[in-house]
Design a protein around this motif. Structure first.
Motif, mmCIF file in Angstrom:
data_model
loop_
_atom_site.group_PDB
_atom_site.id
_atom_site.type_symbol
_atom_site.label_atom_id
_atom_site.label_comp_id
_atom_site.label_asym_id
_atom_site.label_seq_id
_atom_site.Cartn_x
_atom_site.Cartn_y
_atom_site.Cartn_z
ATOM 1 N N CYS A 139 -13.647 3.313 1.865
ATOM 2 C CA CYS A 139 -12.519 4.026 1.276
ATOM 3 C C CYS A 139 -13.058 5.089 0.320
ATOM 4 O O CYS A 139 -14.268 5.183 0.104
ATOM 5 C CB CYS A 139 -11.608 3.061 0.508
ATOM 6 S SG CYS A 139 -11.046 1.621 1.469
ATOM 7 N N HIS B 252 -5.911 8.434 -6.562
ATOM 8 C CA HIS B 252 -5.371 8.028 -5.274
ATOM 9 C C HIS B 252 -6.480 7.393 -4.431
ATOM 10 O O HIS B 252 -7.571 7.964 -4.290
ATOM 11 C CB HIS B 252 -4.757 9.212 -4.529
ATOM 12 C CG HIS B 252 -3.482 9.696 -5.139
ATOM 13 N ND1 HIS B 252 -2.776 10.777 -4.643
ATOM 14 C CD2 HIS B 252 -2.755 9.238 -6.195
ATOM 15 C CE1 HIS B 252 -1.690 10.964 -5.373
ATOM 16 N NE2 HIS B 252 -1.661 10.037 -6.312
ATOM 17 N N TYR C 158 -7.741 6.125 -0.739
ATOM 18 C CA TYR C 158 -7.529 6.391 0.682
ATOM 19 C C TYR C 158 -8.479 5.546 1.514
ATOM 20 O O TYR C 158 -9.607 5.253 1.093
ATOM 21 C CB TYR C 158 -7.769 7.866 1.013
ATOM 22 C CG TYR C 158 -6.837 8.825 0.325
ATOM 23 C CD1 TYR C 158 -5.671 9.255 0.945
ATOM 24 C CD2 TYR C 158 -7.124 9.310 -0.949
ATOM 25 C CE1 TYR C 158 -4.807 10.147 0.308
ATOM 26 C CE2 TYR C 158 -6.269 10.196 -1.586
ATOM 27 C CZ TYR C 158 -5.115 10.605 -0.952
ATOM 28 O OH TYR C 158 -4.259 11.479 -1.586
ATOM 29 N N ASP D 12 -9.474 13.382 5.520
ATOM 30 C CA ASP D 12 -8.183 13.304 4.829
ATOM 31 C C ASP D 12 -7.835 11.872 4.443
ATOM 32 O O ASP D 12 -7.232 11.633 3.401
ATOM 33 C CB ASP D 12 -7.081 13.892 5.707
ATOM 34 C CG ASP D 12 -7.265 15.392 5.908
ATOM 35 O OD1 ASP D 12 -7.876 16.026 5.018
ATOM 36 O OD2 ASP D 12 -6.835 15.913 6.946
ATOM 37 N N GLY D 13 -8.193 10.926 5.291
ATOM 38 C CA GLY D 13 -7.959 9.535 4.969
ATOM 39 C C GLY D 13 -6.510 9.102 5.095
ATOM 40 O O GLY D 13 -5.596 9.903 5.322
ATOM 41 N N LYS D 14 -6.287 7.804 4.957
ATOM 42 C CA LYS D 14 -4.962 7.202 4.976
ATOM 43 C C LYS D 14 -4.646 6.673 3.588
ATOM 44 O O LYS D 14 -5.371 5.841 3.052
ATOM 45 C CB LYS D 14 -4.922 6.064 5.996
ATOM 46 C CG LYS D 14 -3.652 5.213 5.953
ATOM 47 C CD LYS D 14 -2.433 6.023 6.324
ATOM 48 C CE LYS D 14 -1.176 5.164 6.244
ATOM 49 N NZ LYS D 14 0.039 5.960 6.538
ATOM 50 N N PHE D 15 -3.564 7.143 2.983
ATOM 51 C CA PHE D 15 -3.222 6.738 1.623
ATOM 52 C C PHE D 15 -2.961 5.236 1.543
ATOM 53 O O PHE D 15 -2.264 4.659 2.370
ATOM 54 C CB PHE D 15 -1.994 7.494 1.130
ATOM 55 C CG PHE D 15 -1.479 7.000 -0.193
ATOM 56 C CD1 PHE D 15 -0.386 6.149 -0.246
ATOM 57 C CD2 PHE D 15 -2.105 7.359 -1.373
ATOM 58 C CE1 PHE D 15 0.077 5.666 -1.458
ATOM 59 C CE2 PHE D 15 -1.642 6.886 -2.595
ATOM 60 C CZ PHE D 15 -0.554 6.043 -2.641
ATOM 61 N N ALA E 19 2.576 7.159 -3.773
ATOM 62 C CA ALA E 19 1.728 8.205 -4.349
ATOM 63 C C ALA E 19 2.415 8.969 -5.462
ATOM 64 O O ALA E 19 1.757 9.432 -6.396
ATOM 65 C CB ALA E 19 1.290 9.172 -3.245
#
Length: 407
Positions: free
Chosen positions: A128, A140, A142, A152-155, A176
């Motif tokens: 992460c 944040h 991710y 960009d990743g997944k929140f 978020a």
């Protein structure tokens, strides 16, 4: 089954979920009417909205096979959205999907929001990263979608720093843009002492059945609405973090000591078990209106009570930072992050299990959590069993706080 067909099926399925909700909520009852010369019997009329959809008549064996293929075909985010959509179709689809989708400990996947409260995989580190916003004092978390350090990743989670006269709080939320303790998406917080040397991680819900709540004004209510009395809300301490004075002054590595109150020391051994939360409380369900998966009216607390508990005879897990080695050529302290950290920083650390009593074994050499800098406001965070993403995120947030007595 092609990707387009899966998407179409998911959309039709969500419509069917609404039909089932209406169909299950209303019942037609025969009415006894006293007949006389001026009255006639009342015959219930067929309501089109209560007709069963064709999806409801699928054989369970066929349905399970279809859902298994969908789950297996979506190994990474964001394609896991079809798995979530299938879980929101109706009660039978939801129940089967809950059985098919494994916890992160086994699958190494974070599918539903409850996954951030469950321990990570046993055999690998879940990669992460954390983005820091200095202007808003927010952080944040991710999930990395690729091996690249800048995807960009997944929140997953968000945190906001709140300074107080005697301490600092980091409020942790599932949303978020809604990071406050009065929100239904609030799941916990990190609190420091005045000097920034000691921290306590609080879970908004009990991590196991014997967890004790810390009494405070904020423990009376988590969100706008009171929580079900069967699932107590408040501040449940799950970890204590302390920082010691650097041996070599301000340029030396930090010394961390983490006591995981909710995890037994035996969890890192072969066959060891850590408590695993299975569902969010009913008070948080309104935060996911588009995901009926979280609106199950099952006996949440009974399911929670069935989870393994830390043994009273067994000590709790203690984590310590791995001692770095001095690199003569670079003239600095170094740790092997296997390419996951690129910028030298006093915040960088690796945590391993501390053998508080007895000789150290191979399980004490495994890195359970590592955190490091890769950009001005970008940091990687990799964790594994028995620590959850929520616990790992809270521990990493403590590294951002200013240490008056240590630096």
């Amino acid at each position: 089954m092609k990707g387009g067909e899966v998407g179409a099926m998911s959309r039709r399925g969500l419509g069917f979920g609404l039909e089932m909700k209406v169909g299950c909520g209303l019942r037609t009852r025969s009415r006894r009417v006293v007949q006389d010369g001026s009255m006639t019997p009342i015959v219930p009329e067929t309501i089109d909205g209560l007709k069963q959809s064709s999806w409801a008549n699928m054989p369970l064996e066929l349905l399970r096979e279809v859902l298994v293929k969908i789950e297996e075909s979506e190994s990474t985010w964001p394609l896991r959205k079809n798995v979530v959509a299938c879980a929101g179709v109706c009660r039978s689809w939801r129940q089967i999907m809950k059985e098919i989708v494994k916890v992160p400990e086994v699958s190494a996947k974070l599918t539903f929001p409850i996954s951030v409260k469950q321990p990570g995989p046993r055999d690998s580190l879940l990669q992460c990263f954390i983005r820091r916003n200095r202007s808003t004092q927010t952080y944040h978390l991710y999930l990395g979608l690729t091996n690249a350090l800048t995807d960009d990743g997944k929140f997953l989670l968000a945190a906001r720093k709140c300074r107080r006269p005697t301490c600092t709080d980091y409020i942790i939320s599932l949303h978020a843009d809604d990071v406050s303790k009065g929100s239904n998406t609030y799941i916990g917080k990190l609190r420091s002492n005045f000097l920034g040397t000691k921290f306590t991680v609080f879970d908004g819900q009990p991590p196991h059945a014997r967890a004790k709540v810390t009494k405070s004004r904020s423990s009376r209510m988590v969100g706008v609405k009171q929580v079900s009395p069967r699932v107590p809300a408040g501040n449940f301490p799950v970890a204590h973090i302390s920082y010691e004075l650097n041996v070599l002054g301000s340029r030396g590595p930090r010394r961390m000591h983490c006591v995981m109150d909710a995890i037994p020391a035996s969890a890192i051994e072969a066959g060891g078990v850590a408590p695993t939360q299975t569902e969010f409380p009913l008070s948080s369900l309104e935060s996911f209106p588009s995901l009926p998966f979280f609106r199950s009216k099952s006996n949440n607390m009974d399911n929670f009570m069935s989870q393994p508990l830390p043994s009273q005879k067994d000590g709790v897990l203690v984590l310590k930072n791995k001692t770095p080695r001095w690199h003569e050529q670079l003239q600095c302290w170094c740790l092997n992050f296997h390419g996951r950290v690129t910028v030298a920083s006093v915040k960088n650390f690796q945590l391993v299990a501390s053998p508080e009593s007895g000789p150290a074994g191979p399980e004490h050499e495994k890195v359970i959590l590592q955190f490091g800098k890769v950009g001005k406001d970008l940091f990687t965070m990799d964790y594994r069993y028995p620590v959850s993403a929520f616990q790992a995120f809270a521990i990493c947030l403590s590294s951002f706080d200013t240490k008056i007595a240590c630096e």
